[in-house]
Write a protein that holds these residues in place. Sequence first.
Motif, PDB file in Angstrom:
ATOM      1  N   ALA A  33       0.822  -1.203   0.000  1.00 13.88           N
ATOM      2  CA  ALA A  33       0.000   0.000   0.000  1.00 13.88           C
ATOM      3  C   ALA A  33       0.857   1.255   0.000  1.00 13.88           C
ATOM      4  O   ALA A  33       0.508   2.260  -0.626  1.00 13.88           O
ATOM      5  CB  ALA A  33      -0.933  -0.004   1.211  1.00 13.88           C
ATOM      6  N   ALA A  34       2.006   1.203   0.691  1.00  9.82           N
ATOM      7  CA  ALA A  34       2.918   2.349   0.677  1.00  9.82           C
ATOM      8  C   ALA A  34       3.449   2.595  -0.726  1.00  9.82           C
ATOM      9  O   ALA A  34       3.621   3.748  -1.151  1.00  9.82           O
ATOM     10  CB  ALA A  34       4.064   2.116   1.647  1.00  9.82           C
ATOM     11  N   ILE A  35       3.714   1.535  -1.469  1.00  8.95           N
ATOM     12  CA  ILE A  35       4.171   1.674  -2.852  1.00  8.95           C
ATOM     13  C   ILE A  35       3.049   2.231  -3.722  1.00  8.95           C
ATOM     14  O   ILE A  35       3.273   3.117  -4.563  1.00  8.95           O
ATOM     15  CB  ILE A  35       4.687   0.321  -3.371  1.00  8.95           C
ATOM     16  N   ASP A  36       1.833   1.723  -3.528  1.00 11.38           N
ATOM     17  CA  ASP A  36       0.689   2.271  -4.272  1.00 11.38           C
ATOM     18  C   ASP A  36       0.517   3.757  -3.990  1.00 11.38           C
ATOM     19  O   ASP A  36       0.224   4.552  -4.889  1.00 11.38           O
ATOM     20  CB  ASP A  36      -0.591   1.524  -3.896  1.00 11.38           C
ATOM     21  N   GLN A  37       0.699   4.127  -2.732  1.00  8.64           N
ATOM     22  CA  GLN A  37       0.540   5.522  -2.344  1.00  8.64           C
ATOM     23  C   GLN A  37       1.623   6.388  -2.985  1.00  8.64           C
ATOM     24  O   GLN A  37       1.339   7.480  -3.503  1.00  8.64           O
ATOM     25  CB  GLN A  37       0.595   5.626  -0.825  1.00  8.64           C
ATOM     26  N   ALA A  38       2.859   5.913  -2.968  1.00  6.05           N
ATOM     27  CA  ALA A  38       3.948   6.664  -3.596  1.00  6.05           C
ATOM     28  C   ALA A  38       3.729   6.789  -5.094  1.00  6.05           C
ATOM     29  O   ALA A  38       3.979   7.842  -5.696  1.00  6.05           O
ATOM     30  CB  ALA A  38       5.281   5.985  -3.296  1.00  6.05           C
ATOM     31  N   ALA A  39       3.251   5.719  -5.730  1.00  8.14           N
ATOM     32  CA  ALA A  39       2.988   5.766  -7.173  1.00  8.14           C
ATOM     33  C   ALA A  39       1.916   6.795  -7.499  1.00  8.14           C
ATOM     34  O   ALA A  39       2.010   7.499  -8.511  1.00  8.14           O
ATOM     35  CB  ALA A  39       2.576   4.388  -7.672  1.00  8.14           C
ATOM     36  N   ALA A  40       0.893   6.895  -6.661  1.00  2.00           N
ATOM     37  CA  ALA A  40      -0.203   7.824  -6.902  1.00  2.00           C
ATOM     38  C   ALA A  40       0.154   9.260  -6.568  1.00  2.00           C
ATOM     39  O   ALA A  40      -0.606  10.179  -6.882  1.00  2.00           O
ATOM     40  CB  ALA A  40      -1.428   7.403  -6.090  1.00  2.00           C
ATOM     41  N   GLY A  41       1.317   9.469  -5.906  1.00  4.71           N
ATOM     42  CA  GLY A  41       1.707  10.814  -5.515  1.00  4.71           C
ATOM     43  C   GLY A  41       0.947  11.332  -4.323  1.00  4.71           C
ATOM     44  O   GLY A  41       0.719  12.536  -4.208  1.00  4.71           O
ATOM     45  N   THR A  42       0.574  10.428  -3.399  1.00  7.90           N
ATOM     46  CA  THR A  42      -0.229  10.830  -2.240  1.00  7.90           C
ATOM     47  C   THR A  42       0.413  10.415  -0.922  1.00  7.90           C
ATOM     48  O   THR A  42      -0.276  10.375   0.098  1.00  7.90           O
ATOM     49  CB  THR A  42      -1.647  10.236  -2.324  1.00  7.90           C
ATOM     50  N   MET A  43       1.724  10.108  -0.917  1.00  7.08           N
ATOM     51  CA  MET A  43       2.362   9.762   0.345  1.00  7.08           C
ATOM     52  C   MET A  43       2.623  11.039   1.149  1.00  7.08           C
ATOM     53  O   MET A  43       2.509  12.153   0.644  1.00  7.08           O
ATOM     54  CB  MET A  43       3.656   8.991   0.103  1.00  7.08           C
ATOM     55  N   ILE A  44       2.933  10.866   2.429  1.00 11.09           N
ATOM     56  CA  ILE A  44       3.173  12.001   3.299  1.00 11.09           C
ATOM     57  C   ILE A  44       4.269  12.883   2.691  1.00 11.09           C
ATOM     58  O   ILE A  44       5.334  12.395   2.300  1.00 11.09           O
ATOM     59  CB  ILE A  44       3.582  11.532   4.704  1.00 11.09           C
ATOM     60  N   GLY A  45       4.014  14.175   2.620  1.00 13.03           N
ATOM     61  CA  GLY A  45       4.953  15.103   2.005  1.00 13.03           C
ATOM     62  C   GLY A  45       4.603  15.461   0.583  1.00 13.03           C
ATOM     63  O   GLY A  45       5.101  16.454   0.049  1.00 13.03           O
ATOM     64  N   ASP A  46       3.765  14.663  -0.060  1.00 13.23           N
ATOM     65  CA  ASP A  46       3.330  14.973  -1.428  1.00 13.23           C
ATOM     66  C   ASP A  46       2.242  16.042  -1.396  1.00 13.23           C
ATOM     67  O   ASP A  46       1.505  16.177  -0.412  1.00 13.23           O
ATOM     68  CB  ASP A  46       2.789  13.723  -2.127  1.00 13.23           C
ATOM     69  N   GLU A  54      -0.327  18.570  -4.501  1.00 15.99           N
ATOM     70  CA  GLU A  54      -0.932  18.440  -5.827  1.00 15.99           C
ATOM     71  C   GLU A  54       0.079  18.545  -6.949  1.00 15.99           C
ATOM     72  O   GLU A  54      -0.213  18.177  -8.092  1.00 15.99           O
ATOM     73  CB  GLU A  54      -2.036  19.487  -6.023  1.00 15.99           C
ATOM     74  N   ASN A  55       1.285  19.036  -6.648  1.00 17.25           N
ATOM     75  CA  ASN A  55       2.324  19.141  -7.666  1.00 17.25           C
ATOM     76  C   ASN A  55       3.282  17.959  -7.661  1.00 17.25           C
ATOM     77  O   ASN A  55       4.201  17.911  -8.480  1.00 17.25           O
ATOM     78  CB  ASN A  55       3.118  20.440  -7.463  1.00 17.25           C
ATOM     79  N   SER A  56       3.086  17.048  -6.756  1.00 16.42           N
ATOM     80  CA  SER A  56       3.978  15.885  -6.684  1.00 16.42           C
ATOM     81  C   SER A  56       3.724  14.957  -7.861  1.00 16.42           C
ATOM     82  O   SER A  56       2.588  14.827  -8.334  1.00 16.42           O
ATOM     83  CB  SER A  56       3.763  15.125  -5.369  1.00 16.42           C
ATOM     84  N   PRO A  57       4.767  14.295  -8.329  1.00 19.02           N
ATOM     85  CA  PRO A  57       4.591  13.454  -9.515  1.00 19.02           C
ATOM     86  C   PRO A  57       3.971  12.106  -9.184  1.00 19.02           C
ATOM     87  O   PRO A  57       4.070  11.622  -8.058  1.00 19.02           O
ATOM     88  CB  PRO A  57       6.038  13.262  -9.993  1.00 19.02           C
ATOM     89  N   GLN A  58       3.299  11.531 -10.177  1.00 18.75           N
ATOM     90  CA  GLN A  58       3.006  10.107 -10.112  1.00 18.75           C
ATOM     91  C   GLN A  58       4.299   9.364 -10.426  1.00 18.75           C
ATOM     92  O   GLN A  58       5.160   9.876 -11.143  1.00 18.75           O
ATOM     93  CB  GLN A  58       1.914   9.720 -11.108  1.00 18.75           C
ATOM     94  N   ARG A  59       4.447   8.169  -9.875  1.00 24.18           N
ATOM     95  CA  ARG A  59       5.720   7.466  -9.973  1.00 24.18           C
ATOM     96  C   ARG A  59       5.483   6.036 -10.448  1.00 24.18           C
ATOM     97  O   ARG A  59       4.548   5.376 -10.001  1.00 24.18           O
ATOM     98  CB  ARG A  59       6.428   7.439  -8.615  1.00 24.18           C
ATOM     99  N   LEU A  60       6.354   5.556 -11.312  1.00 20.27           N
ATOM    100  CA  LEU A  60       6.258   4.178 -11.783  1.00 20.27           C
ATOM    101  C   LEU A  60       7.247   3.312 -11.017  1.00 20.27           C
ATOM    102  O   LEU A  60       8.448   3.584 -11.004  1.00 20.27           O
ATOM    103  CB  LEU A  60       6.542   4.089 -13.279  1.00 20.27           C
ATOM    104  N   PHE A  61       6.727   2.272 -10.378  1.00 25.38           N
ATOM    105  CA  PHE A  61       7.544   1.284  -9.673  1.00 25.38           C
ATOM    106  C   PHE A  61       7.550  -0.018 -10.467  1.00 25.38           C
ATOM    107  O   PHE A  61       6.507  -0.457 -10.953  1.00 25.38           O
ATOM    108  CB  PHE A  61       6.975   1.013  -8.273  1.00 25.38           C
TER     109      PHE A  61
END
Length: 824
Positions: free
Chosen positions: A399-412, A414-421
């Motif tokens: 879920a943490a990876i899903d969150q980072a991919a979506a650009g919604t982890m803590i610190g992100d 609306e300008n944070s990127p979506q990320r491909l893992f």
Amino acid sequence: MPTRFTLPHIDISVFHTSSDYAGQGGGGSSAVRIREEHGAKLLNELNTAFEAADSARVVDDRLPPPQGSYVEVELRRGTNPDVLAKKRQGIKPTAVKDDAAGRTVALYVPDHARVALSAILADYRSGPLTGAGKPPKDATVGPIEAFRRARLEVLWTDDAAALPSDPQHQMWWAIWTERNNEVALEDVCQRLGLRAAGRDRRLYFPEAAVVPVLATRAAIELMMFATGVISELRRATDNPVFFMEDVRETQHEWSNDLADRIVWPDSTVPSVCLLDTGVNRAHALLEPAIASADLYTYETEWGVDDHDNHGTAMAGIALHGDLTAQLADTEARILSHRLESVKLLPPERTDVNNPNSYGAITQAAVALPEIGASERSRIFCMAITNENVSGAHPSTWSAAIDQAAAGTMIGDDENSPQRLFVLSTGNTESVMEMAQWSGQDAYPAEDPSQAWNALTVGGYTDLSEITDVGYEGWTALSEAGGLSPHSRTTVGWMPSRSPFKPELVLEAGNRALSPAGREILTVDSLRLLSTGKDVDRLPLVPFDATSAATAQAARMAARLAAKHPEYWPEMIRALMVHSGEYTGPMRAAFEAQPNLRERYALVRRFGYGVPDFDRASASARDHLALVAQNEVQPFRMEGTRKFHECHYYSLPLPASVLEQLGNEFVDLKVTLSYFIDPNPGFSANVDPQRYQSFGLRFDLRRKGETLEHFRRRVNASERDTARTVGPRHPDDNRWLLGPDSISAGSLHCDTWSGPAVDLLGRDRLCIKPVGGWWRDRARPAVVNRRARYALVVTLKGRRNDIDLYTPISIMIEPEAEVTTEVEV
């Protein structure tokens, strides 16, 4: 030989219209209750459960008096546990589990709300029927099968065998709690003298905080019976392990020659960021593509160098691919991507007294290179997994990876990127005897490979010729084009709750079987060649398994990102999956299974096939791709939460060419890729629509179906009744997997195969939303969010001399020139 894939993909992003969407409709039925008997039974069981809860309460001077208790509720299978929630009274469902008997829910009931719950049951039992002839409170009480006393097991949603039975067994527990209960949980831990992990070791999701706590089972039971802060319990032991075979020396003396033939990239190109054991950049084949400033570590004292060789071997494959052929030729090589490294694992085994929250660690590792080189695009590559921990359900790590991919982890923001893992499935055990080999399906893909937004990679192999001295007469364990013996599968995962994984398979090497058919060994001729950390002694090392396959996939993703900087991560993933094709043995396995459902297991072995960079990056005259990147608003808040819009695409299918081809078979392939914002707490492990923020599906107009009928079929707002229009259609059998295959995940891919003339008039495609927590549980500001998606549609002929590209491009050009806005 030059590739025939030289033509640009055709962008159809503007060729869609938006329409109000009200869902597809449909309904269900349930068994009729005899409400007097059912209500009396439940009321008696509830009172018994409350009495048991009261007797289990322990007076402890360290804690304030209990304010409520848990009861276990058994629901009909598939029932939404939210039917039990009564927010005004503070009654809330927490942990949810499914088993053969049905669905069980841990229900927290404040003491003051007991009377309200009893009144609901009494009203259901004897109140006047509604206008529809149903008992009052039927939506709440009707699905309830039973109440029972609550035990610790009702909150435990991990592997049942992992729950300790010894009251004094101490371990790290992952306590899931509501975000607004985090401070209360910390207070309880302090009062009981329990160690809660620091905030850098915790994970935060839309509705839940995950706090690792070191405690005995007895202490956790005390916390459960004395407080209401626990929503769910799991293990907090994400202990990653590498899947490596023993490395044997291989003598190669040409690495410097290859380094001299490489045109090295500058610092602005995309990178593959390895989350691994570090990288030794002193290697001649690595140093020009990974700056010292691009070496990071999670803990400063670990250093940035590779302590294990795995990270350096991953780096060689991620940058160059298999080095075997490249070392032997004399061609110049042009690199279009770079490397970055974050040392994610310590040089020695982690202290068992520290919480191993690898979800939080992974998110922290992601932030390091983004701070160091914020303008660079990157692909995150991780080939570490949780040893023998199945990925059948979402975990804190996935879920943490899903969150980072979506650009919604803590610190992100609306300008944070979506990320491909890019992740690996993990490897099978390296057994030495054939009698111990149970096949790949006996090894479920490991955590965190289940991450919905990640591209998960398994392994196949084309390596079947054994040339090692002393192994004459030995044969390859897997046939060429078959599943690698190293690759795990998801055949054992729950089909309705877990996404299809892996999405792709790449070369992972093979193993050798003795002439007598008794021994199994790994030999160098059935492996790939990569860079080694011991530059002076072993600059080149054999490398295999799903780590090698994952590094190859990350390399391909970075090359696509370099060639197409305009493409989102969702599109890079879609193109890679869309480019996948099955090998001969894989196709034979599908052809032997005419039943659509039987094919699902094959996708859980082979994914969507073996990807190809040329097919992913460009089109050919006989094999062209239509691509679109768009935003959609799945839901809206207008008094109530409801669906908002769907998109209809006009596909430029060349009628004249399809008529000329007649009954010749063609293939129409559709891939839909988007990133969900995960909500992994509570019942999400058994209900995909509670894990995802939203979902999307695609639907193609059927043969002979009028446009009006198509719109009514896929969209309830286009018809007068909410009932689904029409039964299952024979055309569904033309799909490789069919519409029933989609239940979980954020990537959906299927291929229609049939006579070309059967595609005439089938020029409409609908992208429509399905449920998610944005709609069901979030604030109005979240309900109205927009979401991105990438769509790829290919039309492929069975002969290379068919020109599909030219007529389609002619159809597109004049319409593209006059199209200035999207119909709303």
